[in-house]
Design a protein around this motif. Structure first.
Motif, PDB file in Angstrom:
ATOM      1  N   GLY A 147     -20.032-108.741 -62.358  1.00  0.00           N
ATOM      2  CA  GLY A 147     -19.249-108.690 -60.956  1.00  0.00           C
ATOM      3  C   GLY A 147     -18.223-109.742 -60.947  1.00  0.00           C
ATOM      4  N   LEU A 148     -17.942-110.378 -62.057  1.00  0.00           N
ATOM      5  CA  LEU A 148     -17.022-111.515 -61.717  1.00  0.00           C
ATOM      6  C   LEU A 148     -15.584-111.008 -61.873  1.00  0.00           C
ATOM      7  CD1 LEU A 148     -19.082-113.933 -63.958  1.00  0.00           C
ATOM      8  CD2 LEU A 148     -19.006-113.722 -61.717  1.00  0.00           C
ATOM      9  N   GLU A 149     -14.593-111.845 -61.155  1.00  0.00           N
ATOM     10  CA  GLU A 149     -13.484-111.432 -61.477  1.00  0.00           C
ATOM     11  C   GLU A 149     -12.702-111.740 -62.683  1.00  0.00           C
ATOM     12  OE1 GLU A 149     -10.879-113.444 -58.169  1.00  0.00           O
ATOM     13  OE2 GLU A 149     -11.900-112.322 -56.786  1.00  0.00           O
ATOM     14  N   PHE A 150     -11.770-111.307 -63.233  1.00  0.00           N
ATOM     15  CA  PHE A 150     -11.195-111.225 -64.470  1.00  0.00           C
ATOM     16  C   PHE A 150      -9.843-110.462 -64.394  1.00  0.00           C
ATOM     17  CE2 PHE A 150     -10.943-110.722 -69.337  1.00  0.00           C
ATOM     18  CZ  PHE A 150     -11.206-111.859 -69.450  1.00  0.00           C
ATOM     19  N   PRO A 151      -8.843-110.964 -63.662  1.00  0.00           N
ATOM     20  CA  PRO A 151      -7.851-110.220 -63.445  1.00  0.00           C
ATOM     21  C   PRO A 151      -6.572-110.144 -64.716  1.00  0.00           C
ATOM     22  CG  PRO A 151      -7.357-112.667 -62.542  1.00  0.00           C
ATOM     23  CD  PRO A 151      -9.156-112.179 -62.882  1.00  0.00           C
ATOM     24  N   ASP A 152      -6.002-109.289 -64.877  1.00  0.00           N
ATOM     25  CA  ASP A 152      -5.027-109.100 -65.817  1.00  0.00           C
ATOM     26  C   ASP A 152      -3.936-110.205 -65.727  1.00  0.00           C
ATOM     27  OD1 ASP A 152      -6.624-106.753 -66.774  1.00  0.00           O
ATOM     28  OD2 ASP A 152      -5.164-105.352 -66.117  1.00  0.00           O
ATOM     29  N   THR A 153      -3.337-110.566 -67.052  1.00  0.00           N
ATOM     30  CA  THR A 153      -2.535-111.603 -67.003  1.00  0.00           C
ATOM     31  C   THR A 153      -1.265-111.043 -67.987  1.00  0.00           C
ATOM     32  OG1 THR A 153      -3.226-113.037 -68.954  1.00  0.00           O
ATOM     33  CG2 THR A 153      -4.263-113.604 -66.758  1.00  0.00           C
ATOM     34  N   ASP A 154      -0.043-111.944 -67.889  1.00  0.00           N
ATOM     35  CA  ASP A 154       0.975-111.728 -68.606  1.00  0.00           C
ATOM     36  C   ASP A 154       0.343-111.784 -70.270  1.00  0.00           C
ATOM     37  OD1 ASP A 154       2.481-110.774 -66.936  1.00  0.00           O
ATOM     38  OD2 ASP A 154       3.723-112.774 -66.875  1.00  0.00           O
ATOM     39  N   ARG A 155      -0.544-112.722 -70.527  1.00  0.00           N
ATOM     40  CA  ARG A 155      -1.118-112.662 -71.818  1.00  0.00           C
ATOM     41  C   ARG A 155      -1.492-111.473 -72.562  1.00  0.00           C
ATOM     42  NH1 ARG A 155      -3.527-116.945 -69.171  1.00  0.00           N
ATOM     43  NH2 ARG A 155      -5.508-116.015 -69.095  1.00  0.00           N
ATOM     44  N   LEU A 156      -1.567-110.283 -71.710  1.00  0.00           N
ATOM     45  CA  LEU A 156      -2.017-108.936 -72.390  1.00  0.00           C
ATOM     46  C   LEU A 156      -0.581-108.375 -73.161  1.00  0.00           C
ATOM     47  CD1 LEU A 156      -3.875-106.846 -69.539  1.00  0.00           C
ATOM     48  CD2 LEU A 156      -4.625-108.154 -71.522  1.00  0.00           C
ATOM     49  N   ARG A 157       0.495-109.015 -73.067  1.00  0.00           N
ATOM     50  CA  ARG A 157       1.767-108.710 -73.922  1.00  0.00           C
ATOM     51  C   ARG A 157       1.165-108.760 -75.305  1.00  0.00           C
ATOM     52  NH1 ARG A 157       7.162-108.077 -72.998  1.00  0.00           N
ATOM     53  NH2 ARG A 157       8.262-108.080 -74.711  1.00  0.00           N
ATOM     54  N   HIS A 158       0.608-109.785 -75.625  1.00  0.00           N
ATOM     55  CA  HIS A 158       0.008-109.823 -77.187  1.00  0.00           C
ATOM     56  C   HIS A 158      -0.797-108.887 -77.411  1.00  0.00           C
ATOM     57  CE1 HIS A 158       2.043-113.796 -77.291  1.00  0.00           C
ATOM     58  NE2 HIS A 158       1.222-114.405 -75.983  1.00  0.00           N
ATOM     59  N   VAL A 159      -1.635-108.481 -76.826  1.00  0.00           N
ATOM     60  CA  VAL A 159      -2.677-107.519 -76.972  1.00  0.00           C
ATOM     61  C   VAL A 159      -2.063-106.276 -77.241  1.00  0.00           C
ATOM     62  CG1 VAL A 159      -4.922-106.467 -76.023  1.00  0.00           C
ATOM     63  CG2 VAL A 159      -4.428-108.855 -75.635  1.00  0.00           C
ATOM     64  N   ALA A 160      -1.054-105.719 -76.135  1.00  0.00           N
ATOM     65  CA  ALA A 160      -0.294-104.462 -76.375  1.00  0.00           C
ATOM     66  C   ALA A 160       0.649-104.568 -77.543  1.00  0.00           C
ATOM     67  CB  ALA A 160       0.461-104.667 -75.054  1.00  0.00           C
ATOM     68  N   TRP A 161       1.299-105.581 -77.677  1.00  0.00           N
ATOM     69  CA  TRP A 161       2.054-105.452 -79.001  1.00  0.00           C
ATOM     70  C   TRP A 161       1.240-105.403 -80.408  1.00  0.00           C
ATOM     71  CZ3 TRP A 161       0.952-108.921 -83.480  1.00  0.00           C
ATOM     72  CH2 TRP A 161       2.011-108.792 -84.361  1.00  0.00           C
ATOM     73  N   LEU A 162      -0.217-105.905 -80.365  1.00  0.00           N
ATOM     74  CA  LEU A 162      -1.128-105.804 -81.416  1.00  0.00           C
ATOM     75  C   LEU A 162      -1.401-104.231 -81.536  1.00  0.00           C
ATOM     76  CD1 LEU A 162      -2.749-107.273 -83.588  1.00  0.00           C
ATOM     77  CD2 LEU A 162      -4.482-107.288 -82.044  1.00  0.00           C
ATOM     78  N   ALA A 163      -1.931-103.851 -80.355  1.00  0.00           N
ATOM     79  CA  ALA A 163      -2.126-102.227 -80.382  1.00  0.00           C
ATOM     80  C   ALA A 163      -1.150-101.284 -80.880  1.00  0.00           C
ATOM     81  CB  ALA A 163      -2.357-102.048 -78.913  1.00  0.00           C
ATOM     82  N   HIS A 164       0.355-101.587 -80.670  1.00  0.00           N
ATOM     83  CA  HIS A 164       1.433-100.965 -81.374  1.00  0.00           C
ATOM     84  C   HIS A 164       1.483-101.056 -82.611  1.00  0.00           C
ATOM     85  CE1 HIS A 164       5.442 -99.914 -82.001  1.00  0.00           C
ATOM     86  NE2 HIS A 164       5.355 -98.898 -81.084  1.00  0.00           N
ATOM     87  N   LEU A 185       5.697 -99.895 -71.146  1.00  0.00           N
ATOM     88  CA  LEU A 185       4.277-100.336 -70.275  1.00  0.00           C
ATOM     89  C   LEU A 185       4.805-101.107 -69.228  1.00  0.00           C
ATOM     90  CD1 LEU A 185       2.126-101.298 -73.187  1.00  0.00           C
ATOM     91  CD2 LEU A 185       2.052 -98.842 -72.241  1.00  0.00           C
ATOM     92  N   THR A 186       3.924-101.126 -68.036  1.00  0.00           N
ATOM     93  CA  THR A 186       4.392-101.797 -66.811  1.00  0.00           C
ATOM     94  C   THR A 186       3.327-102.912 -66.836  1.00  0.00           C
ATOM     95  OG1 THR A 186       4.746 -99.833 -65.515  1.00  0.00           O
ATOM     96  CG2 THR A 186       4.288-101.751 -64.432  1.00  0.00           C
ATOM     97  N   ALA A 187       3.956-104.297 -66.765  1.00  0.00           N
ATOM     98  CA  ALA A 187       3.246-105.432 -66.966  1.00  0.00           C
ATOM     99  C   ALA A 187       2.252-105.698 -65.696  1.00  0.00           C
ATOM    100  CB  ALA A 187       4.170-106.397 -66.948  1.00  0.00           C
ATOM    101  N   PRO A 188       1.067-106.438 -65.816  1.00  0.00           N
ATOM    102  CA  PRO A 188       0.439-106.880 -64.809  1.00  0.00           C
ATOM    103  C   PRO A 188       0.999-107.154 -63.435  1.00  0.00           C
ATOM    104  CG  PRO A 188      -0.670-107.758 -66.827  1.00  0.00           C
ATOM    105  CD  PRO A 188       0.887-107.199 -67.082  1.00  0.00           C
ATOM    106  N   ASP A 189       2.232-107.738 -63.496  1.00  0.00           N
ATOM    107  CA  ASP A 189       2.648-108.007 -62.256  1.00  0.00           C
ATOM    108  C   ASP A 189       3.501-106.864 -61.377  1.00  0.00           C
ATOM    109  OD1 ASP A 189       4.957-107.441 -63.624  1.00  0.00           O
ATOM    110  OD2 ASP A 189       6.027-109.343 -63.726  1.00  0.00           O
ATOM    111  N   GLY A 190       3.332-105.716 -61.984  1.00  0.00           N
ATOM    112  CA  GLY A 190       3.782-104.420 -61.375  1.00  0.00           C
ATOM    113  C   GLY A 190       5.290-104.349 -61.499  1.00  0.00           C
TER     114      GLY A 190
END
Length: 246
Positions: A147-164, A185-190
């Motif tokens: 139940g701890l906070e773990f918000p999405d960040t712009d670092r997910l761009r690397h993960v998305a690139w890898l998945a593609h 894809l819409t980034a975490p900042d919306g």
């Protein structure tokens, strides 16, 4: 390269989270089936030690309980089972040392010289990207059940690139013919948009980058996501999306 700095930032975030856990939390079930939080961190420590071995040209399959056969997941689970029960403080310290050693090895490596990793040869920056993806995914495994906070960040761009980038591999191992897929894809900042592939591709996946990365990490099913798959291969690509080796 930004991926090294972002990997360090992702690991720093996890370090801060782990430093605040008590004994009960360390030994509680994680989101990774059959593993406690301590097991997850042990796996990350072992994996980071493998990064150092890979960059130095060593054998990735050395260690207690390791065997050459089986799937990647089976071999990884065997390594964890062989060292399960180590005190959480020792596991935490081992991961902290291993991540620093791995980062130093990656930064010092020839950026144009591929290194052996799991199923093939990849360049150090790509290896760093896989490490970021794994630390992020296991961060979800740790923080979600607690139940701890773990918000999405712009670092997910690397993960998305890898998945593609690994979609052709994911489709091939599943027995499907690789196909071009445009990802919008819409980034975490919306507000920001991350796009991968060619807009002219017949098939596409669109939606929140956080959902896209979770589906690729197998932490969210496509049906539970807010992603939209279109075209002749969109739904298949979404179903097979991944960020790790088979």
């Amino acid at each position: 390269m930004t991926v090294f700095a972002d990997l360090a930032a992702e690991e720093d975030r996890l370090d801060d989270i782990l430093s605040g856990l008590d004994e009960v939390q360390w030994t509680s079930p994680s989101g990774a089936a059959g593993w406690t939080v301590a097991d997850v961190v042990l796996h990350l420590a072992q994996s980071e030690e493998s990064v150092v071995a890979a960059v130095s040209g060593g054998d990735l399959r050395t260690g207690p309980g390791e065997a050459a056969g089986g799937t990647v997941d089976e071999r990884v689970d065997g390594l964890v089972r062989a060292e399960r029960g180590t005190a959480p403080g020792l596991v935490f310290g081992r991961w902290q040392r291993a991540r620093q050693d791995a980062m130093a090895a990656l930064r010092a490596a020839d950026p144009d010289l591929p290194v052996g990793w799991v199923i093939g040869q990849i360049k150090p920056a790509t290896l760093a990207t896989t490490r970021l993806a794994e630390h992020w995914a296991h961060g979800l495994d740790i923080t979600g059940p607690l139940g701890l906070e773990f918000p999405d960040t712009d670092r997910l761009r690397h993960v998305a690139w890898l998945a593609h980038r690994t979609l052709p591999y994911a489709m091939t191992v599943a027995g499907e013919q690789p196909a071009e897929v445009w990802c919008d894809l819409t980034a975490p900042d919306g507000a920001s948009v991350w796009q991968f592939g060619r807009p002219e591709a017949e098939s596409a996946i669109a939606g929140a980058a956080g959902d896209f990365c979770r589906v690729a990490a197998r932490r969210l099913s496509p049906a539970q996501s807010r992603l939209r798959a279109t075209g002749p291969h969109g739904a298949t690509a979404l179903r097979l999306l991944r960020t790790y080796a088979e």
